[in-house]
Design an enzyme around this catalytic site. Structure first.
Site, PDB file in Angstrom:
ATOM      1  N   SER A  47       0.833  -1.213   0.000  1.00 21.32           N
ATOM      2  CA  SER A  47       0.000   0.000   0.000  1.00 21.32           C
ATOM      3  C   SER A  47       0.866   1.261   0.000  1.00 21.32           C
ATOM      4  O   SER A  47       0.394   2.336  -0.345  1.00 21.32           O
ATOM      5  CB  SER A  47      -0.938   0.006   1.208  1.00 21.32           C
ATOM      6  OG  SER A  47      -0.196   0.183   2.393  1.00 21.32           O
ATOM      7  N   HIS A  48       2.128   1.134   0.390  1.00 22.70           N
ATOM      8  CA  HIS A  48       3.063   2.258   0.301  1.00 22.70           C
ATOM      9  C   HIS A  48       4.155   1.981  -0.728  1.00 22.70           C
ATOM     10  O   HIS A  48       5.219   2.570  -0.683  1.00 22.70           O
ATOM     11  CB  HIS A  48       3.698   2.560   1.661  1.00 22.70           C
ATOM     12  CG  HIS A  48       2.783   3.300   2.581  1.00 22.70           C
ATOM     13  ND1 HIS A  48       1.989   2.669   3.500  1.00 22.70           N
ATOM     14  CD2 HIS A  48       2.505   4.626   2.690  1.00 22.70           C
ATOM     15  CE1 HIS A  48       1.284   3.574   4.161  1.00 22.70           C
ATOM     16  NE2 HIS A  48       1.566   4.764   3.690  1.00 22.70           N
ATOM     17  N   ASP A 188      -7.127   0.381   4.951  1.00 25.67           N
ATOM     18  CA  ASP A 188      -7.880  -0.846   5.224  1.00 25.67           C
ATOM     19  C   ASP A 188      -9.387  -0.590   5.141  1.00 25.67           C
ATOM     20  O   ASP A 188     -10.142  -1.469   4.717  1.00 25.67           O
ATOM     21  CB  ASP A 188      -7.527  -1.386   6.610  1.00 25.67           C
ATOM     22  CG  ASP A 188      -6.194  -2.124   6.603  1.00 25.67           C
ATOM     23  OD1 ASP A 188      -6.027  -3.012   5.764  1.00 25.67           O
ATOM     24  OD2 ASP A 188      -5.334  -1.783   7.430  1.00 25.67           O
TER      25      ASP A 188
END
Lengths: 364, 364
Positions: A47-48, A188
């Protein structure tokens, strides 16, 4: 693995830089941003990771970031460093200020650096890790957008306000953690929304302040801090020390400046670096060994140190390269082509022209 | 109220000093310790109020504290202050080092102070509040005794490891919080034990590592950190930065040195002070006002700021004096008499003779 494309770290870095430059980022910005994204991908923080190419280029397209900002480093006090990011991404300001922060921490024992007027989309751990690589202990804090209610309330005041920490370990990767002061990461909740799945009731409130299990309602309402009033107190501290204390915006100010564009947060970050040799002199090794005893007491009972999963992913990536889903790889290539076809907007609404101290009054 | 004795703050201070001096504390130690206890009593923190006279004098009786230690202030680096408490209570070392910490923070923008080799029994908020009274932002951290399991484990590694923060507010009391990184204070578990009441299952484990609702089993086993792995990460950070980083003990080392005597923890404390004028120059008032906007956004939705209850108790105490239960007041007078009859032990096991850096190797 037939629907994966395996890239070496160097190949991934090169591709990310190419995309970012195609979207108008100055080469030094593109290099700094790409390095952070590749570090995230390498460590299994997808996600990063390269996914953030979509986020970063969208911020360029929306005009919330100045793609060619020239960061300005200054020394407001003997143990303080300030880098005015001039509305650009935070990675280049960090790397421009890093040598001076390291120098000051080693000379004074403790030093702090403010990154002002910068666009933040990345995790903080690469930054504190860079300081630990210099043998320093580091803490980093940043507000973002007002998405989070204080304990006892239901309306957004705080950002997700992460705190990161790094501690050097002799002969191995540093002890590092980096966590948001919310029950759960905003990403999330976004994943639950996309999957149409309900979220646990303790994740947040809807816009009317009612408990809800609907992910979109939480995104439009308010997230909750972790750990009740203690997490809320920490979130307030981070707002204050990485906002007003350094002459930059609170999360409420940042989201007001964004004005619904959905851009990455613009604002400040505070980094504190402490030199172990400052208090310990020539006894650094002896006392770092006491830290190792504590880590052994944690791992020896089967508990996991923060960062363990990330370091395992790193070893895997270094050995085997990065396996990128083929569909996502195609998306990156498409993004590259779009960038080449794209004429960047002028960076409206970024505070590209401000000088010196970040101007927290923007939009208020 | 017929079974209460009302004391003015000055009377309470005088009584506390008299008790402490009767038990052998040097007058400067007695004054510093009494001031902290009276501040706790004044603010309604009775567990950190005059009740601590029993704790402090017990530490003297057990020989875990050096009642006449002469703290030694040094400057290990331009932005660092160290005070070696020489095995005495931490209050006097703090007040001895405070002026130099304030001076350094104002000169350098940020500074840190280590209190080494000191006996800790009090809350941290009076200390960060003292720094906020000087216009500084302050953080304080201290380990104590290994009573707390890391997330994912069941065996004690950490202390209850409090973190305190203070932020100056124009024209009024500072914003202050001070919390342990455990689910609940150790004192609350002790109260349950005394009352024979079960504790919630998420408070801790028994000595075999099993969940339990028996208070004594938790006291003999391990407490749990608040907020799962995030609180555990914070507790680890506090162990490291207020233990090995400053040349002092971890909570595991401190409890080993105590060797079952049940004394207050001996060890270190780290205090970081930041001058708002460092980053803000002549714009301090403007940016402190942004902090006030955030506080208003919290209180405006009916949520409470940390410290609110404490400040309300303070106003009440300042107006009406301290109402001490008559039985407890009699107990204090009895303690005073016992002290007068008492011949203090030599401070065995305290590290009264160590010089310079705290010697974390003691007992290991």
């Amino acid at each position: 693995m037939s629907d994966s494309v395996v890239l070496s770290l160097a190949e991934a870095d090169s591709l990310a830089r190419e995309v970012l430059e195609a979207w108008g980022l100055a080469p030094d910005h593109a290099a700094a941003v790409a390095a952070t994204m590749v570090a995230g991908e390498r460590d299994g923080c997808t996600s990063h990771g390269l996914y953030r190419l979509l986020v970063a280029t969208a911020s360029v397209e929306k005009g919330v970031v100045n793609p060619a900002a020239v960061p300005e480093v200054s020394e407001p006090a003997p143990a303080l460093v300030r880098v005015d990011g001039k509305g650009g991404f935070a990675q280049l300001p960090f790397s421009k200020g890093l040598p001076l922060l390291v120098e000051k921490a080693k000379a004074k024992g403790i030093a702090a650096m403010a990154l002002n007027n910068s666009v933040h989309f990345a995790a903080l751990w690469p930054e504190v890790e860079a300081l630990a690589a210099e043998g320093l202990v580091a803490l980093a804090f940043t507000p973002n957008h007002a998405w989070v209610a204080p304990a006892g309330g239901t309306k957004p005041v705080f950002g997700t306000n992460p705190l990161a920490f790094a501690w050097p370990r002799p002969g191995r990767e540093p002890f590092v953690f980096d966590f948001a002061t919310t029950v759960i990461a905003r990403g999330d909740i976004e994943l639950h929304r996309r999957a149409g799945k309900p979220v646990p009731e303790d994740w947040g409130y809807d816009a009317q302040g009612n408990p809800t299990t609907d992910a979109k309602s939480v995104l439009d309402g308010a997230m909750r801090t972790f750990g009740g009033h203690k997490g809320s107190a920490l979130a307030a501290m981070i707002e204050l020390i990485a906002g007003p204390l350094i002459g930059d915006m609170t999360s409420a100010q940042s989201i007001a400046v964004d004005a619904g564009r959905g851009g990455s947060p613009l604002g400040g970050e505070l980094i504190i670096a402490i030199d172990p040799a400052g208090f310990l002199g020539d006894r650094v090794d002896e006392y770092l060994a006491h830290g190792e005893t504590m880590f052994a007491a944690i791992e020896g009972q089967g508990a996991r140190l923060p960062g363990t999963r990330r370091l395992a992913a790193r070893r895997e990536s270094l050995a085997k390269g990065l396996a990128i889903p083929a569909a996502f790889h195609a998306e990156i290539l498409d993004l590259l082509q779009k960038g080449k076809d794209h004429v960047p907007n002028p960076p409206q609404g970024s505070r590209a022209g401000s000088n010196g101290a970040g101007d927290g009054s923007g939009g208020h």
